[in-house]
Design a protein around this motif. Structure first.
Motif, mmCIF file in Angstrom:
data_model
loop_
_atom_site.group_PDB
_atom_site.id
_atom_site.type_symbol
_atom_site.label_atom_id
_atom_site.label_comp_id
_atom_site.label_asym_id
_atom_site.label_seq_id
_atom_site.Cartn_x
_atom_site.Cartn_y
_atom_site.Cartn_z
ATOM 1 N N ILE A 15 -4.159 -0.689 -5.530
ATOM 2 C CA ILE A 15 -4.161 -0.083 -4.201
ATOM 3 C C ILE A 15 -4.933 -1.002 -3.256
ATOM 4 O O ILE A 15 -6.044 -1.423 -3.535
ATOM 5 C CB ILE A 15 -4.773 1.322 -4.244
ATOM 6 N N GLY A 16 -4.303 -1.338 -2.136
ATOM 7 C CA GLY A 16 -4.933 -2.203 -1.151
ATOM 8 C C GLY A 16 -4.560 -3.665 -1.307
ATOM 9 O O GLY A 16 -4.931 -4.485 -0.467
ATOM 10 N N LEU A 17 -3.854 -4.037 -2.351
ATOM 11 C CA LEU A 17 -3.458 -5.427 -2.551
ATOM 12 C C LEU A 17 -2.089 -5.681 -1.933
ATOM 13 O O LEU A 17 -1.276 -4.774 -1.797
ATOM 14 C CB LEU A 17 -3.406 -5.765 -4.038
ATOM 15 N N GLU A 18 -1.847 -6.938 -1.566
ATOM 16 C CA GLU A 18 -0.540 -7.347 -1.073
ATOM 17 C C GLU A 18 -0.054 -8.510 -1.908
ATOM 18 O O GLU A 18 -0.826 -9.403 -2.261
ATOM 19 C CB GLU A 18 -0.627 -7.744 0.407
ATOM 20 N N VAL A 41 4.467 -1.154 -5.137
ATOM 21 C CA VAL A 41 4.731 -1.654 -6.492
ATOM 22 C C VAL A 41 4.477 -0.554 -7.513
ATOM 23 O O VAL A 41 5.284 -0.328 -8.426
ATOM 24 C CB VAL A 41 3.876 -2.904 -6.800
ATOM 25 N N LEU A 42 3.354 0.156 -7.354
ATOM 26 C CA LEU A 42 3.049 1.250 -8.281
ATOM 27 C C LEU A 42 4.110 2.351 -8.224
ATOM 28 O O LEU A 42 4.555 2.851 -9.249
ATOM 29 C CB LEU A 42 1.678 1.854 -7.955
ATOM 30 N N LEU A 43 4.506 2.706 -7.001
ATOM 31 C CA LEU A 43 5.423 3.826 -6.838
ATOM 32 C C LEU A 43 6.847 3.483 -7.266
ATOM 33 O O LEU A 43 7.474 4.233 -8.021
ATOM 34 C CB LEU A 43 5.418 4.296 -5.381
ATOM 35 N N HIS A 44 7.370 2.339 -6.843
ATOM 36 C CA HIS A 44 8.777 2.031 -7.087
ATOM 37 C C HIS A 44 9.015 1.254 -8.382
ATOM 38 O O HIS A 44 10.016 1.487 -9.063
ATOM 39 C CB HIS A 44 9.357 1.246 -5.907
ATOM 40 N N LEU A 45 8.124 0.358 -8.744
ATOM 41 C CA LEU A 45 8.342 -0.450 -9.937
ATOM 42 C C LEU A 45 7.887 0.276 -11.207
ATOM 43 O O LEU A 45 8.595 0.296 -12.212
ATOM 44 C CB LEU A 45 7.617 -1.796 -9.798
ATOM 45 N N TYR A 46 6.703 0.894 -11.144
ATOM 46 C CA TYR A 46 6.158 1.538 -12.339
ATOM 47 C C TYR A 46 6.309 3.053 -12.338
ATOM 48 O O TYR A 46 6.057 3.708 -13.343
ATOM 49 C CB TYR A 46 4.678 1.184 -12.510
ATOM 50 N N GLY A 47 6.693 3.649 -11.203
ATOM 51 C CA GLY A 47 6.881 5.094 -11.140
ATOM 52 C C GLY A 47 5.590 5.877 -11.153
ATOM 53 O O GLY A 47 5.570 7.041 -11.562
ATOM 54 N N GLY A 54 10.512 -15.206 3.149
ATOM 55 C CA GLY A 54 10.915 -14.634 4.423
ATOM 56 C C GLY A 54 10.883 -13.119 4.424
ATOM 57 O O GLY A 54 10.894 -12.507 5.492
ATOM 58 N N ASP A 55 10.881 -12.478 3.256
ATOM 59 C CA ASP A 55 10.774 -11.019 3.200
ATOM 60 C C ASP A 55 9.326 -10.623 3.461
ATOM 61 O O ASP A 55 8.397 -11.422 3.296
ATOM 62 C CB ASP A 55 11.201 -10.505 1.823
ATOM 63 N N PRO A 56 9.101 -9.364 3.834
ATOM 64 C CA PRO A 56 7.709 -8.923 4.051
ATOM 65 C C PRO A 56 6.958 -8.846 2.723
ATOM 66 O O PRO A 56 7.546 -8.727 1.654
ATOM 67 C CB PRO A 56 7.868 -7.549 4.688
ATOM 68 N N LYS A 57 5.640 -8.919 2.818
ATOM 69 C CA LYS A 57 4.797 -8.846 1.616
ATOM 70 C C LYS A 57 4.890 -7.453 0.989
ATOM 71 O O LYS A 57 5.103 -6.458 1.674
ATOM 72 C CB LYS A 57 3.349 -9.176 1.969
ATOM 73 N N LEU A 58 4.743 -7.421 -0.322
ATOM 74 C CA LEU A 58 4.801 -6.153 -1.058
ATOM 75 C C LEU A 58 3.405 -5.557 -1.142
ATOM 76 O O LEU A 58 2.447 -6.232 -1.502
ATOM 77 C CB LEU A 58 5.343 -6.377 -2.464
ATOM 78 N N LYS A 59 3.284 -4.273 -0.840
ATOM 79 C CA LYS A 59 2.002 -3.578 -0.968
ATOM 80 C C LYS A 59 1.844 -3.084 -2.408
ATOM 81 O O LYS A 59 2.814 -2.769 -3.088
ATOM 82 C CB LYS A 59 1.946 -2.398 -0.005
ATOM 83 N N GLY A 60 0.609 -3.005 -2.861
ATOM 84 C CA GLY A 60 0.313 -2.531 -4.212
ATOM 85 C C GLY A 60 0.766 -1.109 -4.437
ATOM 86 O O GLY A 60 1.218 -0.748 -5.525
ATOM 87 N N GLU A 61 0.659 -0.265 -3.396
ATOM 88 C CA GLU A 61 1.102 1.121 -3.514
ATOM 89 C C GLU A 61 2.613 1.201 -3.755
ATOM 90 O O GLU A 61 3.086 2.021 -4.536
ATOM 91 C CB GLU A 61 0.745 1.920 -2.250
#
Length: 113
Positions: free
Chosen positions: A2-5, A21-27, A12-19
């Motif tokens: 949480i809080g990491l990018e 990644v947790l929500l969509h990649l790991y569920g 060229g895509d926007p940076k991914l937020k840690g939240e």
């Protein structure tokens, strides 16, 4: 996380937020407290220990009932044969023999006068 990018996979895509990644990649929902998950895990462990304790405590009684059930089912499915008739049990074990005093075994009388 949480809080990491994180850098994007495609330049060229926007940076991914840690939240995200947790929500969509790991569920994993970052809004849910980890203490609820820890409490649920502790409850599951406690329930499993209680179940195993009860299984061990009543194992002998249950195994006896199961053996009787299987023996009954086995004898009902097989036709009656001569080998299944009731025969007198003969034990060759010294553990199940009756104990007699030595004087009676040797045919002698009592050693006392």
């Amino acid at each position: 996380m949480i809080g990491l990018e994180f850098d994007p996979l495609v330049v060229g895509d926007p940076k991914l937020k840690g939240e995200d990644v947790l929500l969509h990649l790991y569920g994993i929902n970052p809004e849910v407290s980890k203490w609820w998950d820890l409490a649920a895990l502790a409850c599951l462990l406690l329930c499993v220990k209680v179940i195993f304790y009860l299984l061990l405590k009543y194992k002998e009684r249950a195994s006896l009932s199961i053996h009787k059930l299987f023996a009954k089912a086995t004898f009902q499915h097989h036709p009656k044969r001569g080998s299944l008739k009731k025969e007198q049990f003969v034990s060759y074990s010294k553990r199940h023999t009756t104990l007699n005093p030595l004087s009676s075994q040797e045919g002698l009388g009592s050693p006392l006068p």
